[in-house]
Enzyme design. Structure first.
Site, PDB file in Angstrom:
ATOM      1  N   TYR A 139       0.864  -1.179   0.000  1.00  0.00           N
ATOM      2  CA  TYR A 139       0.000   0.000   0.000  1.00  0.00           C
ATOM      3  C   TYR A 139       0.902   1.230   0.000  1.00  0.00           C
ATOM      4  O   TYR A 139       1.541   1.543   1.002  1.00  0.00           O
ATOM      5  CB  TYR A 139      -0.902  -0.038   1.236  1.00  0.00           C
ATOM      6  CG  TYR A 139      -1.944   1.054   1.356  1.00  0.00           C
ATOM      7  CD1 TYR A 139      -2.104   2.053   0.395  1.00  0.00           C
ATOM      8  CD2 TYR A 139      -2.805   1.080   2.456  1.00  0.00           C
ATOM      9  CE1 TYR A 139      -3.067   3.037   0.528  1.00  0.00           C
ATOM     10  CE2 TYR A 139      -3.771   2.069   2.597  1.00  0.00           C
ATOM     11  CZ  TYR A 139      -3.902   3.031   1.632  1.00  0.00           C
ATOM     12  OH  TYR A 139      -4.856   4.015   1.779  1.00  0.00           O
ATOM     13  N   LYS A 167      -1.244  -1.194  -4.216  1.00  0.00           N
ATOM     14  CA  LYS A 167      -2.356  -0.250  -4.122  1.00  0.00           C
ATOM     15  C   LYS A 167      -1.709   1.125  -4.103  1.00  0.00           C
ATOM     16  O   LYS A 167      -1.119   1.528  -3.093  1.00  0.00           O
ATOM     17  CB  LYS A 167      -3.190  -0.471  -2.866  1.00  0.00           C
ATOM     18  CG  LYS A 167      -4.315   0.556  -2.683  1.00  0.00           C
ATOM     19  CD  LYS A 167      -5.012   0.353  -1.339  1.00  0.00           C
ATOM     20  CE  LYS A 167      -6.203   1.282  -1.162  1.00  0.00           C
ATOM     21  NZ  LYS A 167      -5.862   2.710  -1.110  1.00  0.00           N
TER      22      LYS A 167
END
Length: 305
Positions: A139, A167
């Protein structure tokens, strides 16, 4: 080559669901999960920024994930964000997530102390080792985490066979293109909701976003416009979505408090407010939130038959 199609498309970030005393409500978690199934999204991203994870205990986050999995009944791709600001708690959440059979776990880098890349890599790999049979997603959100995923760090992390992608919530769309250079055996998710179509056009195969939940049908329609090469409609709808997001961010209360009130107004879905120190709505916000909820209905009627 890995089959990553279960991660393609629209994946809303799951909101924290509280009872009237501000504690995690299993019933409301299950209600929000069922709402997403009814709306037809691909999956959910649980216990991330939108889930207020940094304000929750390890047990809070376990309770949320357990009830998402219970209500989903295999109908959603489930990505569990497991990062805490220490390795031990993160590994505990990773083991727990794998025991529940989630599709993937994800983690931001450790925040506050500015760690060297080799320490960040060890942190992520230690978390991944605690869930050895589960996909791992990095992330990247440098504007909040304080550290960015660099091409060199991403290259190092790809030595871990469980790493399947990123992400990416950094604002430059170019970053998505950079991470896409890793090839088709990896996935990149667009993070910033305001650039859903630009992120997708430059290479992101899916999107994970914090405002999808209040208007999933609009993001599903954006996805449809992209898949059917309806570029002008996609641009027009993205502009409307961005205006909705701007309105959501214009209140005294935190954006997630606004989002939860919109769900209450438009979907009759009560999942509580936000946890301090996030700001709750004040009376002056209510007319703005009502107008925003109505605007979502208008945009939906305009773009969806």
């Amino acid at each position: 080559m890995r089959d990553l199609t279960k991660y393609h498309g629209v994946i809303p970030a799951f909101y924290a669901c509280y009872d009237d005393e501000g504690e995690i409500s299993p019933e409301r978690v299950q209600s929000l999960t069922k709402y997403f199934i009814e709306k037809g999204v691909k999956g959910v991203y649980v216990n991330g920024s939108s889930g207020e994870c940094i304000y929750q205990s390890v047990q809070d986050r376990k309770t949320v994930l357990e009830n998402v999995v219970k209500a989903a009944q295999g109908k959603l791709t489930i990505i569990a964000h497991v990062a805490c600001n220490n390795t031990k708690d993160s590994q505990e959440l990773a083991r727990h997530a794998e025991s529940l059979g989630v599709d993937a776990i994800a983690a931001i880098p450790p925040i506050y102390f500015r760690l060297p890349e080799y320490a960040i890599a060890k942190y992520w790999n230690d978390i991944s080792d605690a869930a050895p049979n589960t996909d791992f997603i990095i992330y990247n959100i440098p504007q909040l985490a304080g550290v960015a995923l660099t091409p060199s760090l991403y290259e190092k992390m790809r030595e871990n066979p469980r790493v399947i992608g990123v992400k990416n919530s950094s604002m430059p769309v170019q970053d998505i293109q950079t991470f896409c250079k890793a090839g088709d055996d990896y996935i990149v998710f667009n993070g910033p909701d305001e650039q859903f179509i630009s992120g997708r056009l430059i290479g992101a195969q899916g999107g994970i976003g914090g405002t999808y939940a209040v208007m999933p049908q609009l993001f599903l329609q954006l996805d449809h416009f992209l898949k059917t090469n309806q570029w002008e409609k996609a641009k027009a709808l993205q502009a409307e979505v961005n205006e909705i997001i701007a309105q959501m961010c214009s209140c005294h209360g935190n954006m997630y408090a606004v989002a939860k009130e919109i769900l209450r107004i438009n979907e009759n879905l009560n999942i509580g407010s936000v946890r301090a120190p996030l700001a709750e709505l004040i009376p002056d916000d209510l007319s703005k939130v009502q107008a925003c909820a109505e605007y979502i209905k208008q945009v939906t009627a305009k773009f969806i038959d």
